[in-house]
Design a protein around this motif. Structure first.
Motif, PDB file in Angstrom:
ATOM      1  N   ALA A   1     -18.766 -13.172 -25.505  1.00 29.44           N
ATOM      2  CA  ALA A   1     -18.834 -12.773 -23.808  1.00 29.44           C
ATOM      3  C   ALA A   1     -19.830 -11.784 -23.350  1.00 29.44           C
ATOM      4  O   ALA A   1     -20.084 -11.386 -22.561  1.00 29.44           O
ATOM      5  CB  ALA A   1     -17.901 -13.224 -24.011  1.00 29.44           C
ATOM      6  N   ALA A   2     -19.013 -10.044 -24.814  1.00 26.96           N
ATOM      7  CA  ALA A   2     -19.272  -9.456 -23.628  1.00 26.96           C
ATOM      8  C   ALA A   2     -21.090  -9.035 -23.987  1.00 26.96           C
ATOM      9  O   ALA A   2     -21.764  -8.428 -22.720  1.00 26.96           O
ATOM     10  CB  ALA A   2     -18.164  -8.326 -24.670  1.00 26.96           C
ATOM     11  N   PHE A   3     -21.170 -10.043 -24.879  1.00 27.39           N
ATOM     12  CA  PHE A   3     -22.999  -9.864 -24.870  1.00 27.39           C
ATOM     13  C   PHE A   3     -23.551 -10.522 -24.080  1.00 27.39           C
ATOM     14  O   PHE A   3     -24.604 -10.043 -23.157  1.00 27.39           O
ATOM     15  CB  PHE A   3     -22.883 -10.424 -26.386  1.00 27.39           C
ATOM     16  CG  PHE A   3     -24.882 -10.179 -26.275  1.00 27.39           C
ATOM     17  CD1 PHE A   3     -24.774  -8.941 -27.177  1.00 27.39           C
ATOM     18  CD2 PHE A   3     -25.364 -11.098 -26.624  1.00 27.39           C
ATOM     19  CE1 PHE A   3     -26.250  -9.035 -27.763  1.00 27.39           C
ATOM     20  CE2 PHE A   3     -27.041 -11.137 -26.152  1.00 27.39           C
ATOM     21  CZ  PHE A   3     -27.786  -9.777 -27.257  1.00 27.39           C
ATOM     22  N   ILE A   4     -23.025 -11.447 -23.421  1.00 24.92           N
ATOM     23  CA  ILE A   4     -23.507 -12.242 -22.078  1.00 24.92           C
ATOM     24  C   ILE A   4     -23.515 -11.603 -21.309  1.00 24.92           C
ATOM     25  O   ILE A   4     -24.420 -11.345 -20.125  1.00 24.92           O
ATOM     26  CB  ILE A   4     -23.009 -13.724 -22.254  1.00 24.92           C
ATOM     27  CG1 ILE A   4     -23.591 -14.618 -23.411  1.00 24.92           C
ATOM     28  CG2 ILE A   4     -23.423 -14.537 -20.503  1.00 24.92           C
ATOM     29  CD1 ILE A   4     -22.044 -15.910 -23.198  1.00 24.92           C
ATOM     30  N   ILE A   5     -22.078 -11.198 -20.981  1.00 23.57           N
ATOM     31  CA  ILE A   5     -22.453 -10.215 -19.552  1.00 23.57           C
ATOM     32  C   ILE A   5     -22.982  -9.072 -19.874  1.00 23.57           C
ATOM     33  O   ILE A   5     -23.449  -8.487 -18.431  1.00 23.57           O
ATOM     34  CB  ILE A   5     -21.381  -9.508 -19.651  1.00 23.57           C
ATOM     35  CG1 ILE A   5     -19.982 -10.485 -18.996  1.00 23.57           C
ATOM     36  CG2 ILE A   5     -20.618  -8.963 -18.233  1.00 23.57           C
ATOM     37  CD1 ILE A   5     -18.715 -10.527 -19.410  1.00 23.57           C
TER      38      ILE A   5
ATOM     39  N   PRO B   1     -27.581  -9.591 -16.654  1.00 20.61           N
ATOM     40  CA  PRO B   1     -28.234  -9.858 -15.797  1.00 20.61           C
ATOM     41  C   PRO B   1     -29.767  -8.570 -15.618  1.00 20.61           C
ATOM     42  O   PRO B   1     -30.374  -8.707 -15.549  1.00 20.61           O
ATOM     43  CB  PRO B   1     -27.010  -8.515 -15.223  1.00 20.61           C
ATOM     44  CG  PRO B   1     -25.715  -9.496 -15.773  1.00 20.61           C
ATOM     45  CD  PRO B   1     -26.040  -9.686 -16.996  1.00 20.61           C
ATOM     46  N   TYR B   2     -29.533  -7.806 -17.910  1.00 16.28           N
ATOM     47  CA  TYR B   2     -30.831  -7.158 -18.227  1.00 16.28           C
ATOM     48  C   TYR B   2     -32.006  -8.458 -18.254  1.00 16.28           C
ATOM     49  O   TYR B   2     -33.197  -7.820 -17.274  1.00 16.28           O
ATOM     50  CB  TYR B   2     -30.345  -6.383 -18.701  1.00 16.28           C
ATOM     51  CG  TYR B   2     -31.224  -6.149 -19.900  1.00 16.28           C
ATOM     52  CD1 TYR B   2     -32.049  -4.734 -18.889  1.00 16.28           C
ATOM     53  CD2 TYR B   2     -32.063  -6.542 -20.083  1.00 16.28           C
ATOM     54  CE1 TYR B   2     -33.828  -4.317 -19.557  1.00 16.28           C
ATOM     55  CE2 TYR B   2     -33.343  -6.201 -21.689  1.00 16.28           C
ATOM     56  CZ  TYR B   2     -33.977  -4.734 -20.925  1.00 16.28           C
ATOM     57  OH  TYR B   2     -35.348  -4.772 -21.386  1.00 16.28           O
ATOM     58  N   MET B   3     -31.688  -9.501 -18.502  1.00 10.67           N
ATOM     59  CA  MET B   3     -33.598 -10.136 -18.894  1.00 10.67           C
ATOM     60  C   MET B   3     -33.286 -10.965 -17.953  1.00 10.67           C
ATOM     61  O   MET B   3     -34.598 -10.668 -17.069  1.00 10.67           O
ATOM     62  CB  MET B   3     -32.198 -11.184 -19.712  1.00 10.67           C
ATOM     63  CG  MET B   3     -31.925 -10.856 -21.356  1.00 10.67           C
ATOM     64  SD  MET B   3     -33.989 -10.235 -21.791  1.00 10.67           S
ATOM     65  CE  MET B   3     -34.599 -11.103 -22.218  1.00 10.67           C
TER      66      MET B   3
ATOM     67  N   TYR C   1     -29.815  -1.968 -17.562  1.00 14.11           N
ATOM     68  CA  TYR C   1     -30.330  -1.398 -18.057  1.00 14.11           C
ATOM     69  C   TYR C   1     -29.449  -0.732 -18.798  1.00 14.11           C
ATOM     70  O   TYR C   1     -29.303  -0.700 -19.843  1.00 14.11           O
ATOM     71  CB  TYR C   1     -31.812  -0.928 -18.053  1.00 14.11           C
ATOM     72  CG  TYR C   1     -32.323  -0.503 -19.257  1.00 14.11           C
ATOM     73  CD1 TYR C   1     -33.365  -1.858 -19.755  1.00 14.11           C
ATOM     74  CD2 TYR C   1     -32.364   1.399 -19.173  1.00 14.11           C
ATOM     75  CE1 TYR C   1     -34.037  -0.792 -20.723  1.00 14.11           C
ATOM     76  CE2 TYR C   1     -33.415   0.961 -20.828  1.00 14.11           C
ATOM     77  CZ  TYR C   1     -34.220   0.374 -20.812  1.00 14.11           C
ATOM     78  OH  TYR C   1     -34.727   0.435 -22.662  1.00 14.11           O
ATOM     79  N   VAL C   2     -28.578   0.042 -18.550  1.00 16.50           N
ATOM     80  CA  VAL C   2     -27.192   1.138 -18.770  1.00 16.50           C
ATOM     81  C   VAL C   2     -26.117  -0.588 -19.224  1.00 16.50           C
ATOM     82  O   VAL C   2     -25.633   0.211 -20.419  1.00 16.50           O
ATOM     83  CB  VAL C   2     -26.451   1.853 -18.015  1.00 16.50           C
ATOM     84  CG1 VAL C   2     -25.101   2.594 -18.163  1.00 16.50           C
ATOM     85  CG2 VAL C   2     -27.632   2.507 -17.373  1.00 16.50           C
TER      86      VAL C   2
END
Length: 320
Positions: free
Chosen positions: A232-236, A240-242, A270-271
């Protein structure tokens, strides 16, 4: 004379474009954030690796994935000081460093999503298809091959990208920049891979959560909660960046103000995308086992457990 005028016009347009794209406040925010993420990630992931090697059995499938994810996060982490200095000043490190840092960045970023996908599929097979006959050796082989595939695929992407970056002078700045002629095609290919793997993760975890909620003994699946939080953290962090990266590639605003707003949003995303590399060690603390390992480590109560589990000898401190 006409040649000189066209050259001056080109340089002026390039300078104006650079001024529009560069937002000083966001440059400072980005550079400072990278340094903070770097410190947290180095401490967290190195501590995680130390605990893994000290307490855990590395032939265990989950531990093998955790080990590779920590290494993947560190690959991304080591690039952050370079990007921080680049955001705050110029690129001082030369063309070779530009290629190496870009390659390391891509390896860390892309291997993470592939490893998380493999980790999720492994959890899906263990939890949802638990009635199927399970072969421990086959499961270990799947984990090892998945980890190898993650590194091979991400390194392949990184080698291609590294050949397409160089150091250029733009608007009075030395920049480590892309020279991709087919940048849109490359980003679309990467985005398709990302969202394909993301769809696999979402499908698997939908089935996993349904199975866990229906199970009478939920403690049996406590590892699922930790892995779910990691995913979930990876998706969040990454989605948005992708999405914004695709938008920037397909439609770059001509208006200076609109371009600055897009770049502010992209800088924040990006951050956020980079911040995931320091989140995994924190999320592992949701597990009672990992918390116990850390408490034992800091209180130097490691001898008995290590000796019993790994059949080694040694002591934490010499009592006098």
């Amino acid at each position: 004379m006409a040649f000189n005028n066209s050259t001056v016009n080109f340089e002026y347009e390039d300078y104006i474009s650079e001024v529009c794209e560069r937002v000083v406040v966001m440059e400072t925010f980005g550079g400072s954030s990278y340094i903070l993420i770097f410190i947290l990630s180095i401490i967290g992931n190195c501590l995680l690796l130390y605990v893994l090697f000290l307490y855990e059995n590395l032939t265990n499938v989950t531990n093998l994935f955790v080990l590779n994810l920590a290494c993947s996060d560190l690959m991304l982490t080591v690039t952050l000081p370079f990007w921080a200095i680049y955001r705050l000043q110029d690129w001082f490190f030369g063309d070779f460093a530009c290629k190496i840092v870009t390659a390391s960045h891509i390896v860390g970023l892309y291997s993470s999503i592939i490893l998380l996908t493999a980790m999720t599929v492994d959890r899906f097979i263990t939890v949802v298809l638990h009635n199927m006959p399970r072969n421990k050796v086959r499961r270990q082989r799947f984990a090892a091959l998945s980890c190898a595939a993650a590194w091979i695929i991400s390194i392949s992407f990184s080698v291609y990208a590294a050949t397409k970056v160089t150091v250029e002078e733009r608007g009075g700045r030395s920049m480590c920049t892309k020279i991709l002629n087919d940048e849109i095609g490359y980003k679309l290919a990467v985005s398709l891979l990302f969202f394909f793997l993301l769809s696999i993760i979402c499908f698997c975890y939908s089935a996993i959560l349904k199975t866990v909620l229906q199970a009478s003994n939920r403690r049996k699946h406590r590892t699922v909660v930790v892995v779910l939080c990691i995913v979930a953290a990876f998706i969040i962090c990454l989605v948005p960046y992708m999405i914004l990266d695709i938008i920037r590639s397909l439609n770059e605003p001509k208006n200076c103000f609109a371009r600055q707003r897009l770049n502010i949003a992209f800088s924040i995303c990006y951050v956020l995308a980079h911040s995931h590399c320091c989140m995994n060690p924190i999320l592992y603390m949701l597990s009672e086992k990992w918390r116990k390992h850390l408490l034992d480590l800091f209180s130097c109560k490691k001898v008995r457990r290590v000796r019993d589990r790994k059949r080694t000898t040694g002591s934490c401190v010499t009592q006098k």
